[in-house]
Design a protein around this motif. Sequence first.
Motif: not given
Ligand SMILES: [Mg+2]
Lengths: 135, 332
Positions: B42-44, B78-80, B127-129
């Motif tokens: 998702k984050s990528t 850690g998403d960013r 928005i990332e869940t």
């Molecule tokens: Mg993520």
Amino acid sequence: MAKRVRILIAKPGLDGHDRGAKFIARGLRDAGYEVIYTGIRQTPESIVATAIQEDVGFIGLSLLSGAHNELFPRIVELLRRENAEDIVVFGGGIIPDEDIPQLKSAGLRAIFTPGATLKQIIEFIESCQHDRNLS
Amino acid sequence: MARAITLIESGGSEGEALIDLLYPHFGPARIIGVTGPPGAGKSTLVDGLLTELRRRGERVGVLAVDPSSPFSGGALLGDRLRMARHAADSGVFIRSMATRGHWGGLTLVTTEAAGVLQAAGFTTVIIETVGVGQSEVEIMSAADVVLVVLVPGAGDDIQALKAGIMEIGDIYVVNKSDLPGAAELAAVLRFALRGEGNPALDESEHPDSGHADSGDPNTLPGPVHAPQIRLASALNGSGLAELMVTLEQTEARLQASGELDRRRRRRSATELERIAQAAVRGWLVDRGIVPVDPDQLLREFERDNRGPHRFIRERLEEAIRNGNRLSGGASK
Ligand SMILES: [Mg+2]
Ligand SMILES: Nc1nc2c(ncn2[C@@H]2O[C@H](COP(=O)(O)OP(=O)(O)OP(=O)(O)O)[C@@H](O)[C@H]2O)c(=O)[nH]1
């Protein structure tokens, strides 16, 4: 509701060893803090932008490459320029004792060398929080 | 703006006043929701979308939600980490948020934080869940359009079919298409979501095999619009430009059919309901009918030792007898 303590753990410089940084990040999470981790090889500019967007109270810098005398003060200086000098900056990594006074006078509030424990870091954060709540 | 989000997250009256102040400026930005199981990319993918959106001149705000530990209350956000190359871009604002005990894949105040970003001039909000498998349904009411990120791999397809996740997406992204099994997963999805082909026989393995807009969407299965399915590799960037085109087409279709409007109104209704519940709870706490500490309520209940509904009702009735009426202006 109490304001949560948010901490940015950042790795400036070119070294790619982030086991120490990740260990600290996890330890601080387990101590109840909200920890944001930037990943390796961040520029001072991106670290400062991240700290401001994330509205953190603390930045912990981890560096093993030896460029701390240059990069740590640069980050403090950029924070000042953004009127964000209320963010407490501390550093860790392989840092010779003789460099510490100079870093502290540049605005780093604490330096943790490899022998430091997680407990010492948490005590440092708590004492800063305490001072903050008084002011 | 960063401070504003902190204030809203802290949940006090200051934050509430700020929301009311900014509310007239909440607005027309698009909100893209990105959900999917842990580690799906998702984050990528958000990182890749940021590049595409910046190329189109959009100013983009990202709200990246990760879970708080139920034990320590802490969180590792850690998403960013995956979006680091956008960190110094002033046209991108990334904010990590911890769930803080809220269940459903988002934080309590995600919608309000998105409003703040809109008021600050961001034209797109992503928005990332959290990646928790089946409890991300909340994103449906928080976003205009929902991307579900899935990955090929053992058991994934079967799991995906079972979960509620199959009902919430407008676009299903089969990520990590550089790994084996992506085309198969896409075929399974096409069958399950659009009734197309038999996955056992399907041979169309190309990302753009012409399935996308075949036929009249109203005759296809699915709530309002049949979901789209796209292959991508967030890591090497392949499929992202096509995904952006699909995203824009989907948004256009949602808008044209009135569905976008319905979703936004439903979001407002959900928010009002949430605020009302919080206000009622605050009212009860203020009057000591319900203690701040839930354990204390439990102890009193145990002492009372009768049915829970009766226990609560009698507390309420007693408070009302004592003059705390919920009617008229008294509830303010
Ligand atoms: Mg993520
Ligand atoms: N091979 C391959 N790996 C990918 C791809 N996209 C992401 N990854 C890797 O998958 C891992 C997880 O990626 P993230 O973007 O952090 O996944 P996520 O869904 O945001 O994870 P959570 O937020 O923890 O649920 C990382 O190691 C990525 O490098 C891809 O397209 N191909």
